[in-house]
Write a protein that holds these residues in place. Structure first.
Motif, mmCIF file in Angstrom:
data_model
loop_
_atom_site.group_PDB
_atom_site.id
_atom_site.type_symbol
_atom_site.label_atom_id
_atom_site.label_comp_id
_atom_site.label_asym_id
_atom_site.label_seq_id
_atom_site.Cartn_x
_atom_site.Cartn_y
_atom_site.Cartn_z
ATOM 1 N N LEU A 128 0.833 -1.205 0.000
ATOM 2 C CA LEU A 128 0.000 0.000 0.000
ATOM 3 C C LEU A 128 0.863 1.249 0.000
ATOM 4 O O LEU A 128 0.590 2.213 -0.714
ATOM 5 C CB LEU A 128 -0.895 0.013 1.237
ATOM 6 N N LEU A 147 2.231 1.746 -3.275
ATOM 7 C CA LEU A 147 1.129 2.151 -4.154
ATOM 8 C C LEU A 147 0.855 3.640 -4.014
ATOM 9 O O LEU A 147 0.764 4.383 -5.003
ATOM 10 C CB LEU A 147 -0.114 1.339 -3.765
ATOM 11 N N VAL A 148 0.753 4.087 -2.761
ATOM 12 C CA VAL A 148 0.425 5.490 -2.513
ATOM 13 C C VAL A 148 1.546 6.407 -2.994
ATOM 14 O O VAL A 148 1.307 7.423 -3.652
ATOM 15 C CB VAL A 148 0.134 5.698 -1.011
ATOM 16 N N ALA A 194 1.599 6.576 -6.604
ATOM 17 C CA ALA A 194 0.472 7.380 -7.066
ATOM 18 C C ALA A 194 0.788 8.871 -6.974
ATOM 19 O O ALA A 194 0.476 9.650 -7.868
ATOM 20 C CB ALA A 194 -0.761 7.050 -6.234
ATOM 21 N N PHE A 205 0.937 -5.284 -12.118
ATOM 22 C CA PHE A 205 -0.367 -5.907 -12.359
ATOM 23 C C PHE A 205 -1.480 -4.878 -12.192
ATOM 24 O O PHE A 205 -2.450 -4.839 -12.943
ATOM 25 C CB PHE A 205 -0.562 -7.076 -11.388
ATOM 26 N N LEU A 206 -1.300 -4.030 -11.168
ATOM 27 C CA LEU A 206 -2.305 -2.995 -10.933
ATOM 28 C C LEU A 206 -2.185 -1.854 -11.930
ATOM 29 O O LEU A 206 -2.971 -0.907 -11.906
ATOM 30 C CB LEU A 206 -2.174 -2.451 -9.521
ATOM 31 N N ILE A 217 0.677 0.037 -12.353
ATOM 32 C CA ILE A 217 1.611 1.092 -11.955
ATOM 33 C C ILE A 217 3.007 0.611 -12.284
ATOM 34 O O ILE A 217 3.345 -0.549 -12.057
ATOM 35 C CB ILE A 217 1.484 1.372 -10.442
ATOM 36 N N TYR A 277 -5.226 -11.587 -18.453
ATOM 37 C CA TYR A 277 -6.351 -11.886 -17.587
ATOM 38 C C TYR A 277 -7.689 -11.738 -18.302
ATOM 39 O O TYR A 277 -8.597 -12.535 -18.116
ATOM 40 C CB TYR A 277 -6.217 -10.961 -16.376
ATOM 41 N N THR A 337 -9.350 -6.190 -6.562
ATOM 42 C CA THR A 337 -9.324 -5.797 -7.964
ATOM 43 C C THR A 337 -9.676 -6.979 -8.866
ATOM 44 O O THR A 337 -10.487 -6.863 -9.779
ATOM 45 C CB THR A 337 -7.934 -5.252 -8.334
ATOM 46 N N LEU A 376 -9.143 2.295 -3.007
ATOM 47 C CA LEU A 376 -7.846 2.967 -3.013
ATOM 48 C C LEU A 376 -7.280 3.011 -4.422
ATOM 49 O O LEU A 376 -6.845 4.059 -4.905
ATOM 50 C CB LEU A 376 -6.894 2.220 -2.064
ATOM 51 N N VAL A 377 -7.308 1.835 -5.081
ATOM 52 C CA VAL A 377 -6.724 1.778 -6.420
ATOM 53 C C VAL A 377 -7.457 2.726 -7.370
ATOM 54 O O VAL A 377 -6.832 3.511 -8.092
ATOM 55 C CB VAL A 377 -6.765 0.338 -6.971
ATOM 56 N N ILE A 430 -6.632 6.253 -6.659
ATOM 57 C CA ILE A 430 -5.287 6.618 -7.081
ATOM 58 C C ILE A 430 -5.282 6.919 -8.571
ATOM 59 O O ILE A 430 -4.740 7.926 -9.030
ATOM 60 C CB ILE A 430 -4.288 5.489 -6.768
ATOM 61 N N PHE A 431 -5.951 6.035 -9.331
ATOM 62 C CA PHE A 431 -5.970 6.285 -10.770
ATOM 63 C C PHE A 431 -6.804 7.511 -11.114
ATOM 64 O O PHE A 431 -6.515 8.212 -12.055
ATOM 65 C CB PHE A 431 -6.461 5.038 -11.514
ATOM 66 N N TYR A 446 -7.052 12.435 -4.273
ATOM 67 C CA TYR A 446 -6.140 12.268 -3.150
ATOM 68 C C TYR A 446 -6.802 12.344 -1.788
ATOM 69 O O TYR A 446 -6.291 11.820 -0.818
ATOM 70 C CB TYR A 446 -4.975 13.260 -3.245
ATOM 71 N N VAL A 476 -7.676 8.846 -1.117
ATOM 72 C CA VAL A 476 -6.443 8.114 -0.845
ATOM 73 C C VAL A 476 -6.013 8.340 0.595
ATOM 74 O O VAL A 476 -5.728 7.418 1.351
ATOM 75 C CB VAL A 476 -5.311 8.532 -1.815
#
Lengths: 299, 207, 329, 329
Positions: free
Chosen positions: A145, A148-149, A152, A236-237, A239, A256, B152, B163-164, B167-168, B172, B175
């Motif tokens: 996470l 990820l953040v 982002a 995968f996500l 990023i 997928y 997901t 969250l994902v 983010i995209f 914020y 987030v």
């Protein structure tokens, strides 16, 4: 002289004959199948990444080498993706991404983390409290996470993934180094060195660092595995790597959507991730067992 | 939660060390810690959802609405999330147990004439649980990380997928909020871990 | 009096990565009812491993290869290590006290629990009765405020108090034989004196035979009736304490007696150290293991295998070709 | 009495070291552990002063204070005419060149990743004593010979040596900068009995051959301390209770603690042991966190009167260089 060294004494020594570290390493790596297989895979992956351009049968970025979503054939051993790019070639190039992210991140995280850990552990007092509080705070967040953040906030791209993962990895190194420093610091040879009038820098570099190197090496190896896993999860996500670059996680994600039509598309990179992570974990395990002084005499 | 499942499986695997369960479980635990969560999810969907058609492949239904469908929907995500926890707690438990049975007080227990079952249950188990509990705190964080991916894949509207998507969507504020909530939960879990540690280990008492 | 425990030709080996270690290599000793004997030797001579072998508590890679442990005319080595017969003897008939009081008690269980376990197991006490008996036992070994400290944990006890707990535990089922493996080495001198006095008093009252395993010659001289001197996994000299101290015949025993400083030394006495180092037990040559360090060795020592024990006077055995005639001081 | 011709190398005056005990997040001080509580003694050039006492009596702490490992709370340590409690960090380097320490555990005294030669050369390199590697090498070879080690073993690593050999390396390292004072902190208690005498004799021989070398010999074993020391100081709970010439200590011990300590140490001779009176002390050493009022020994003392709880007995001279801190003698 009191202690005459006779030839007979060479036979009778109190200290048990030590098995050298190299011999132990060799024994563990060749003797245990899982470790040996892990080491072999690791070498294979390393070589693949190094010689990717020579090994890849096609240009991994070239769209339409064959029809989209082609099934495996002699020409395209693992088929092709939605854009008709050769999966095997992309897989081979993907190893570069995985290893690059892994190695660079581990290096950055280890250098910063170990330095912080050494400072906290050796000096104690206020630096210790300060550094460890910050580390504890960072550790409250799950690594994935956190990465990820950060990714982002910084935006995509491999570079930012590396920064994000490094940041998430630093606390682990700092903590382990700090704990080891605290225990090594208690040894009489460290105190002796201080009492001889040695400077702190000298003591840390000469006495502490060499004695925490081995467990750190084990940690680095193990973490390479989890970093590759983390990088794959991030890609995968969506990023990290930007198209048309090849990354295993992103390949799984792409495939997928066509799971029923062409399952190999997401299975092949999945197997690659698993094998690589397995290899690094096994080698780390083997290293740990071979270097663990407590296991001396048992292996 | 799946942590409980993971731990109990871990204990069973650890106690039967060096016999056939050890020989079967230990390689499995290695597999469990190396398999990527997202890939496991896809495998499960492919086999049970698409090929065999036993379980719904995605989505979330409130258990109050359709209880059985809801249960069937959660099977795969739970397996996905807990596998890593099961595997790593089993590994931790095993090595911790192996370390504890080398201790002097276990030798004392043997010297008292206790049977193997008594030595393990009364003297070794509690001690070897201590390091595992610390690890459990870490595992919970891993599960939060994993939940992002699992939600997901299985298209579950949870905190992770929120969250994902935020983010995209560069939202914020969301987030920040989600991160804060997760941090608080992790902190609470840490407190619980610390307290249970204190209960198990009499050497640690809080003023 | 009759022999209660007899060990014949015991061999225990450790198969390590560096090679085969013969920790105990043909050890024989015996102890009579109500006797206090001592096994003396330096670290690594195999004295601890011998004790563990008697109880069949040797851990892998250690293995008892051959020999007999006769307890009340039964050979204990015929039982499997964790048989119910063997377990019934452990703790109940033969008890043991270990060297490290700090690590020999389970840190997460109360003292009362750890003490009552054996009573419940071997003597069929109920839980309540066992706890009552535990308080009595704790008072017996001189733990103050026993009533309240039953529920304490080991970390709340000092080293000396923990060793008292170990003594209470070992004696709780009135064992026939008590083996104390370096029971006071980790403790202070005054505590050591307290505990050995306590132990020797208690075994006399309970008619228990006591084996004190130690490297401390002073303790031997003070408490033991007979001694066995061990070197490299074997007994090299044995006899009554007075006989051995007055007429040591093995050069190693003599060397030991001459190399320790004594409180009643004359001013300026020079210690006579034993040259060289204790042997490491891997790849031992067939000759006398002490030969390389021996200042009295002769040609026969280099030629011949390790000499067998030979009776030089009544009850005094020595394994040496030369047999020194010198006095210790 | 210290003669005019004898040169005092170290003077410790009313040394105190209190460790604060803190509690809670704010590190509020709740109490003091008085590890060392007003210790005064002199050490004469070429002399060995033995410092003896049970664990927790503060003997090791004094050694560490003298080396400025700990900063004393109050008092003076005058080494070679200079009060080193106040020297700056920079000047301390010069002082430390003239002092060295030998630790109890030879295994943790040496960095396992450096060779024996490097270990011995370390203090010289820190103080940049020579200019070329050849000079360092020659000095290391010289030191190896001095402590009875074969110079061909210079390249070996610590794990390739036995305990006794390691302690010789540590002695060589201590001697490297030609110190005036070596603090020996339990230098033999981790070694085997037959090896202890080797190290004791080595230390004594070195002192005889090196002019101006003094030892502060810290140990718990009174028979060893008495053997190596010219004078002995007995400590109890952070204070010196008796200090005298070493042969007088056994012949004429005055303080009741010294007497019970002597009695607790068995003499390796069953004939002597039969004749000795045994004084078994009651209870355990109290915690220095909360020492008894007055004479801290009085709760365990067989000579105590109610007056003993009223004040701390001063260390007073009873003649013939014999000082004792007791109201009753």
């Amino acid at each position: 002289m009191i202690n005459k060294q006779t030839t007979e004494e060479v036979v009778f020594t109190e200290a048990p004959p030590q098995v050298s570290e190299w011999r132990r390493l060799r024994r563990v790596f060749l003797g245990r199948t899982s470790v040996a297989v892990g080491a072999a895979i690791m070498v294979l992956v390393l070589l693949t990444a190094l010689f990717a351009p020579l090994l890849a049968p096609h240009d991994p970025y070239l769209v339409g080498t064959t029809s989209p979503l082609a099934q495996p054939s002699r020409e395209h051993l693992l088929g092709s993706d939605t854009l008709g790019r050769d999966t095997l070639s992309r897989l081979i190039y993907g190893s570069r991404t995985a290893l690059m992210v892994g190695f660079v991140t581990v290096t950055i995280a280890a250098v910063i983390g170990v330095t912080l850990g050494l400072i906290a552990g050796y000096l104690g007092g206020i630096p210790y409290t300060l550094i460890m509080r910050i580390i504890d705070t960072i550790m409250c967040f799950p690594m994935l996470l956190l990465a990820l953040v950060i990714a982002a906030i910084l935006g995509g791209g491999l570079q930012n993934v590396i920064i994000a993962l490094s940041f998430a990895m630093i606390p682990g190194y700092a903590r382990v180094t700090c704990a080891m420093t605290l225990s090594v610091r208690e040894n009489d040879y460290v105190i002796a060195s201080q009492l001889m009038g040695a400077s702190d820098g000298y003591t840390v570099i000469r006495h502490i660092l060499p004695n925490i190197m081995q467990p750190l090496l084990v940690m680095v190896t193990m973490q390479l595995g989890s970093l590759i896993l983390a990088e794959a999860s991030l890609s995968f996500l969506g990023i990290g790597i930007e198209p048309p670059g090849a990354a295993w996680g992103a390949m799984v994600s792409d495939g997928y959507r066509y799971l029923l039509k062409s399952p190999i598309l997401s299975f092949a990179p999945g197997v690659a991730i698993m094998l690589t992570v397995f290899a690094f974990n096994m080698v780390g395990d083997g290293l740990r067992d071979a270097l663990d002084p407590r296991l001396r005499g048992l292996l | 939660m799946s942590v409980t499942v993971g731990l109990s499986v871990g204990i069973i695997a650890a106690i039967r060390r060096n016999r056939w369960p050890d020989k079967v479980f230990t390689p499995l635990t290695y597999l469990g810690t190396t398999i990527p969560t997202f890939w496991l999810g896809i495998l499960l969907i492919y086999v049970f959802g698409l090929r065999l058609g036993w379980l719904p492949i995605a989505g979330y239904t409130s258990p109050t609405k359709d209880f059985f469908f809801s249960i069937r929907q959660t099977v795969m995500p739970v397996i996905c999330l807990s596998l890593f926890g099961i595997a790593s707690s089993a590994r931790q438990m095993r090595s911790s147990m192996l370390e504890v049975i080398q201790q002097d007080y276990i030798r004392t227990a043997w010297a008292k004439g206790l049977s193997e079952r008594e030595v393990i249950q009364k003297h070794a188990l509690k001690n070897s649980l201590l390091p595992v509990i610390t690890i459990m705190g870490f595992q919970l964080r891993m599960i939060f990380g994993g939940s992002v991916i699992v939600e997901t894949i299985f298209a579950i509207p949870g905190m992770g997928s929120l969250l994902v998507s935020s983010i995209f969507g560069q939202d914020y504020v969301v987030v920040q909020a989600v991160t804060l909530v997760i941090a608080i939960i992790v902190l609470l879990v840490n407190v619980v871990v610390d307290i249970s540690y204190g209960l198990l280990d009499p050497r640690i008492r809080y003023d | 009096m009759a022999e209660i425990l007899q060990v014949n030709n015991l061999v225990t080996q450790f198969n390590t990565e560096a090679g085969l270690v013969k920790a105990v290599d043909g050890l024989s000793f015996h102890i009579k009812e109500q006797e206090i004997i001592s096994i003396v030797g330096e670290s690594g001579c195999g004295k601890s491993v011998s004790c563990l072998s008697v109880m069949q508590l040797v851990r892998p890679p250690g293995k008892i290869v051959e020999g007999e442990v006769l307890f009340q005319d039964k050979n204990l080595l015929e039982y499997e290590a964790n048989d119910s017969e063997m377990r019934a003897i452990r703790g109940a008939d033969i008890a043991m006290i270990f060297q490290e009081p700090m690590t020999s008690l389970n840190p997460v269980l109360t003292i009362g629990h750890q003490l009552s376990e054996m009573l419940i197991k071997h003597e069929n006490f109920s839980k309540e009765d066992a706890l009552k008996r535990v308080v009595e036992l704790m008072e017996l070994v001189g733990i103050p405020d026993a009533e309240n400290r039953v529920n304490a944990y080991p970390h709340q006890f000092s080293g000396g108090m923990r060793q008292r707990v170990m003594i209470a535990m070992a004696l709780s089922c009135n064992p026939k034989v008590l083996i104390a493996d370096e029971p006071t080495t980790a403790l202070d001198v005054t505590t050591q004196a307290q505990l050995l006095k306590l132990m020797t008093d208690l075994v006399q009252r309970l008619h228990t035979s006591l084996i004190i395993v130690t490297h401390n010659l002073g303790l031997v001289a003070r408490y033991a009736e007979r001694i066995y001197v061990m070197y490299a996994g074997r007994v090299i000299e044995s006899g009554t304490t007075k006989e051995i101290f007055a007429n040591p015949r093995h050069p190693y025993t003599l060397g030991l007696l001459r190399c320790v400083p004594r409180l009643d030394d004359e001013e300026g006495r020079k210690l006579e150290p034993i040259d060289g180092l204790p042997p490491n037990l891997i790849n031992m040559p067939p000759t006398c293991a002490f030969m390389p360090r021996c200042s009295r060795k002769q040609d026969v020592c280099r030629r011949e295998p390790w000499p067998a024990l030979e009776e030089v006077s009544e009850g005094h055995f020595v394994s040496c070709y030369v047999k020194s005639q010198e006095k210790a001081r | 009495m210290i003669g005019m011709t004898e040169q005092v190398i170290l003077q410790v005056k009313d040394l105190k070291l209190h460790f604060p005990v803190t509690k809670g997040l704010l590190r509020k001080k709740v109490a003091d552990v008085k590890a060392v509580d007003g210790v005064t003694f002199d050490l004469i050039k070429n002399e060995t002063l033995g410092l003896v006492g049970e664990s927790g009596c503060g003997k090791t702490t004094i050694g560490r204070c003298i080396l400025r490992h700990y900063q004393p709370t109050s008092g003076q340590i005058i080494f070679d005419g200079e009060d080193i409690t106040k020297t700056s960090r920079n000047d301390l380097r010069k002082t430390r060149k003239k002092m060295a320490i030998i630790f109890q555990d030879p295994y943790s005294s040496m960095n396992p990743r450096t060779s024996a030669g490097t270990i011995v050369a370390e203090p010289m390199r820190i103080h940049k004593m020579y200019n070329s590697n050849a000079e360092y090498n020659n000095r290391v070879i010289e030191l190896f010979k001095m402590v009875g080690l074969d110079p061909s073993m210079i390249g070996r690593y610590p794990h390739e040596f036995s305990g006794g050999q390691r302690q010789r390396i540590v002695v060589a390292r201590a001697l490297a900068c030609e110190p005036d004072l070596i603090v020996c902190d339990e230098p033999i208690s981790a070694l085997d009995v037959s090896i202890q005498a080797q190290i004791i004799n080595l230390l004594k021989e070195l002192q005889q051959s090196i002019d101006g070398l003094s030892y502060l010999f810290i140990a718990h074993d009174l028979s060893v301390v008495r053997h190596v020391s010219d004078r002995v100081a007995v400590m109890y709970l952070g204070r010196i209770v008796e200090i005298t010439r070493s042969h007088a200590l056994y012949k004429n011990p005055l303080h009741p603690y010294t007497r019970s300590l002597l009695s607790a140490i068995p003499i390796p001779d069953p004939f002597v042991e039969e004749m000795r009176e045994e004084i078994i002390l009651e209870g355990e050493v109290p915690s220095p966190l909360n020492p008894p009022a007055g004479c801290s020994f009085h709760p365990r003392c067989f000579m105590a009167t109610p007056d003993c709880a009223k004040g701390v007995p001063p260390l007073r001279d009873v003649g013939d260089d014999h000082k004792v801190a007791c109201f009753r003698v």
